[in-house]
Design an enzyme around this catalytic site. Structure first.
Site, PDB file in Angstrom:
ATOM      1  N   GLY A  27       0.814  -1.218   0.000  1.00 37.07           N
ATOM      2  CA  GLY A  27       0.000   0.000   0.000  1.00 37.07           C
ATOM      3  C   GLY A  27       0.841   1.259   0.000  1.00 37.07           C
ATOM      4  O   GLY A  27       2.025   1.221  -0.329  1.00 37.07           O
ATOM      5  N   HIS A  30       2.114   4.544  -5.055  1.00 34.92           N
ATOM      6  CA  HIS A  30       2.638   5.683  -5.825  1.00 34.92           C
ATOM      7  C   HIS A  30       2.715   5.264  -7.286  1.00 34.92           C
ATOM      8  O   HIS A  30       2.341   4.129  -7.637  1.00 34.92           O
ATOM      9  CB  HIS A  30       3.986   6.122  -5.262  1.00 34.92           C
ATOM     10  N   GLY A  32       5.070   4.245  -9.049  1.00 30.66           N
ATOM     11  CA  GLY A  32       5.820   3.003  -9.258  1.00 30.66           C
ATOM     12  C   GLY A  32       4.871   1.807  -9.208  1.00 30.66           C
ATOM     13  O   GLY A  32       4.874   0.948 -10.096  1.00 30.66           O
ATOM     14  N   HIS A  33       4.029   1.769  -8.183  1.00 25.27           N
ATOM     15  CA  HIS A  33       3.049   0.678  -8.073  1.00 25.27           C
ATOM     16  C   HIS A  33       2.089   0.702  -9.265  1.00 25.27           C
ATOM     17  O   HIS A  33       1.744  -0.349  -9.819  1.00 25.27           O
ATOM     18  CB  HIS A  33       2.220   0.821  -6.786  1.00 25.27           C
ATOM     19  N   LYS A 166      13.303  -2.156  -8.443  1.00 28.07           N
ATOM     20  CA  LYS A 166      13.766  -1.321  -7.331  1.00 28.07           C
ATOM     21  C   LYS A 166      14.183  -2.203  -6.150  1.00 28.07           C
ATOM     22  O   LYS A 166      15.175  -1.945  -5.483  1.00 28.07           O
ATOM     23  CB  LYS A 166      12.634  -0.373  -6.923  1.00 28.07           C
ATOM     24  N   GLN A 170      14.726  -8.840  -3.791  1.00 29.49           N
ATOM     25  CA  GLN A 170      13.417  -9.466  -3.586  1.00 29.49           C
ATOM     26  C   GLN A 170      12.942 -10.125  -4.883  1.00 29.49           C
ATOM     27  O   GLN A 170      12.483 -11.276  -4.887  1.00 29.49           O
ATOM     28  CB  GLN A 170      12.426  -8.394  -3.133  1.00 29.49           C
ATOM     29  N   SER A 203       7.353   4.366  -1.014  1.00 26.77           N
ATOM     30  CA  SER A 203       6.353   4.746  -0.010  1.00 26.77           C
ATOM     31  C   SER A 203       7.027   5.454   1.161  1.00 26.77           C
ATOM     32  O   SER A 203       6.395   6.212   1.895  1.00 26.77           O
ATOM     33  CB  SER A 203       5.616   3.507   0.505  1.00 26.77           C
ATOM     34  N   ARG A 204       8.325   5.179   1.341  1.00 23.52           N
ATOM     35  CA  ARG A 204       9.032   5.776   2.484  1.00 23.52           C
ATOM     36  C   ARG A 204       9.524   7.200   2.191  1.00 23.52           C
ATOM     37  O   ARG A 204       9.962   7.889   3.108  1.00 23.52           O
ATOM     38  CB  ARG A 204      10.212   4.898   2.902  1.00 23.52           C
TER      39      ARG A 204
HETATM   40  P1  AMP Z   1       6.077  -2.246  -1.699  1.00 19.64           P
HETATM   41  O1  AMP Z   1       4.682  -1.734  -1.563  1.00 19.64           O
HETATM   42  O2  AMP Z   1       7.118  -1.233  -1.374  1.00 19.64           O
HETATM   43  O3  AMP Z   1       6.289  -3.582  -1.050  1.00 19.64           O
HETATM   44  O4  AMP Z   1       6.282  -2.506  -3.255  1.00 19.64           O
HETATM   45  C1  AMP Z   1       5.393  -3.290  -4.000  1.00 19.64           C
HETATM   46  C2  AMP Z   1       5.973  -3.524  -5.367  1.00 19.64           C
HETATM   47  O5  AMP Z   1       6.197  -2.279  -6.017  1.00 19.64           O
HETATM   48  C3  AMP Z   1       7.331  -4.236  -5.320  1.00 19.64           C
HETATM   49  O6  AMP Z   1       7.398  -5.194  -6.366  1.00 19.64           O
HETATM   50  C4  AMP Z   1       8.299  -3.101  -5.529  1.00 19.64           C
HETATM   51  O7  AMP Z   1       9.530  -3.516  -6.094  1.00 19.64           O
HETATM   52  C5  AMP Z   1       7.528  -2.227  -6.489  1.00 19.64           C
HETATM   53  N1  AMP Z   1       8.031  -0.852  -6.460  1.00 19.64           N
HETATM   54  C6  AMP Z   1       8.296  -0.083  -5.366  1.00 19.64           C
HETATM   55  N2  AMP Z   1       8.820   1.102  -5.736  1.00 19.64           N
HETATM   56  C7  AMP Z   1       8.899   1.086  -7.085  1.00 19.64           C
HETATM   57  C8  AMP Z   1       9.364   2.006  -8.080  1.00 19.64           C
HETATM   58  N3  AMP Z   1       9.861   3.197  -7.736  1.00 19.64           N
HETATM   59  N4  AMP Z   1       9.286   1.645  -9.378  1.00 19.64           N
HETATM   60  C9  AMP Z   1       8.789   0.428  -9.730  1.00 19.64           C
HETATM   61  N5  AMP Z   1       8.335  -0.481  -8.859  1.00 19.64           N
HETATM   62  C10 AMP Z   1       8.394  -0.171  -7.559  1.00 19.64           C
END
Ligand code: AMP
Length: 309
Positions: A27, A30, A32-33, A166, A170, A203-204
């Site tokens: 959640g 942004h 990216g998601h 990113k 993982q 998100s951070r």
């Molecule tokens: P998170 O919510 O941070 O666990 O991220 C969920 C997914 O979004 C993971 O597969 C991340 O690698 C991807 N993600 C996070 N930040 C970015 C970004 N800036 N660009 C592309 N994917 C991202």
């Protein structure tokens, strides 16, 4: 768009859909998601997004309780992106035994899972890939990630799952886990989305003050410098790593508060082992702390590809 909170509802709704691509997230969505959702749409007729701040991947002194949870805004972004199914379970739904037996505390004073907690009740681990880089600073992190992603895959049964580069370690671990466990799921890597100034979206980032954000830019600047040098023919990783470190520490010389570097490392993109000379796809990975916020970023250097842009 259907929003489900229980495993049984999610399974029921999933059965009504055909080929499905999943975007697992925590959640605080942004762009990216959202770009992952767009890629998911290209790979399958239907798209599912999971929104779950997974307690088992946070260490005892990490930011679990502080992690942002703007669920209404997240759902609006999913809706706008044309998502078909959202799975937004509670920690109790995902980890009932843990919740009952341990009185699971989301408001733990240390900001995360109590240190006395036993390891997760089931462990899926890729110890070789998980013990390096992030694993050295977050020893139980990828165990928690593998555990929750394994559960999400079993609950949602996607045909495709999209993960961001990113979080490249993982992505590598999940790809290896799916191969090792013979899951019929295609893992799609998605490029890192950045703000116009170069900072990788995260998100951070919302925790950064304006001044911290300016300092954080040294991370992407360092990686970009390394990428340029690589395309100009520098293949020795010690030179590239030093360049990234020096770029990140430039501010210190101007009397600014330094970034605290956890690591800058050059590793093989598949094995995650250290590389001296780049002959196969290699990742330069960075983790650094800016004030109280820990950021990671990386760049993939592929000797078979030409410079872009
Ligand atoms: P998170 O919510 O941070 O666990 O991220 C969920 C997914 O979004 C993971 O597969 C991340 O690698 C991807 N993600 C996070 N930040 C970015 C970004 N800036 N660009 C592309 N994917 C991202």
């Amino acid at each position: 768009m259907i929003v489900t909170q229980t495993i049984s509802d999610c399974r029921l709704e999933r059965r009504k859909l055909g080929k499905l691509a999943l975007v697992p997230t925590m959640g605080a969505l942004h762009e990216g998601h959202v770009s992952l959702m767009a890629t998911a749409k290209k790979h399958a007729e239907h798209v599912a997004v999971s929104i779950f701040v997974n307690p088992t991947q946070f260490g005892p002194r990490e930011d679990f309780s502080k992690y942002p949870r703007p669920i209404e805004a997240d759902l609006a972004k999913c809706q706008a992106a044309g998502v078909d199914l959202v799975f937004n379970p509670s920690a109790e739904e995902m980890y009932p035994a843990r919740s009952k037996n341990l009185g699971f505390r989301t408001q733990d004073k240390s900001g995360g899972v109590p240190p006395e907690s036993p390891p997760p009740e089931i462990m899926v681990d890729m110890p070789t890939l998980a013990s390096v880089l992030e694993g050295r600073f977050r020893p139980t992190h990828f165990r928690g990630v593998c555990q929750v992603v394994a559960k999400l895959f079993n609950i949602i049964q996607p045909d495709v799952a999209c993960f961001g580069q990113k979080d490249f370690q993982q992505l590598r671990i999940i790809t290896a886990m799916v191969e090792a466990l013979n899951w019929p799921i295609e893992i799609v890597p998605c490029p890192t989305l950045r703000d116009p100034d170069g900072l990788a979206k995260s998100s951070r980032n919302q925790f950064l003050s304006l001044e911290e954000r300016q300092r954080a830019l040294a991370i992407s600047r360092g990686l970009l410098n390394a990428e340029k040098e690589f395309f100009q023919g520098v293949k020795q990783t010690n030179r590239l790593v030093t360049l990234v470190q020096n770029t990140m520490l430039e501010g210190t010389m101007q009397g600014k508060v330094p970034l605290l570097i956890d690591y800058v490392a050059a590793v093989d993109a598949l094995t995650l082992k250290s590389v001296d000379q780049i002959t196969t796809p290699t990742v330069i990975a960075v983790a650094a702390r800016v004030g109280a916020t820990r950021l990671i970023d990386n760049v993939l250097l592929d000797p078979t590809k030409k410079a872009h842009g």
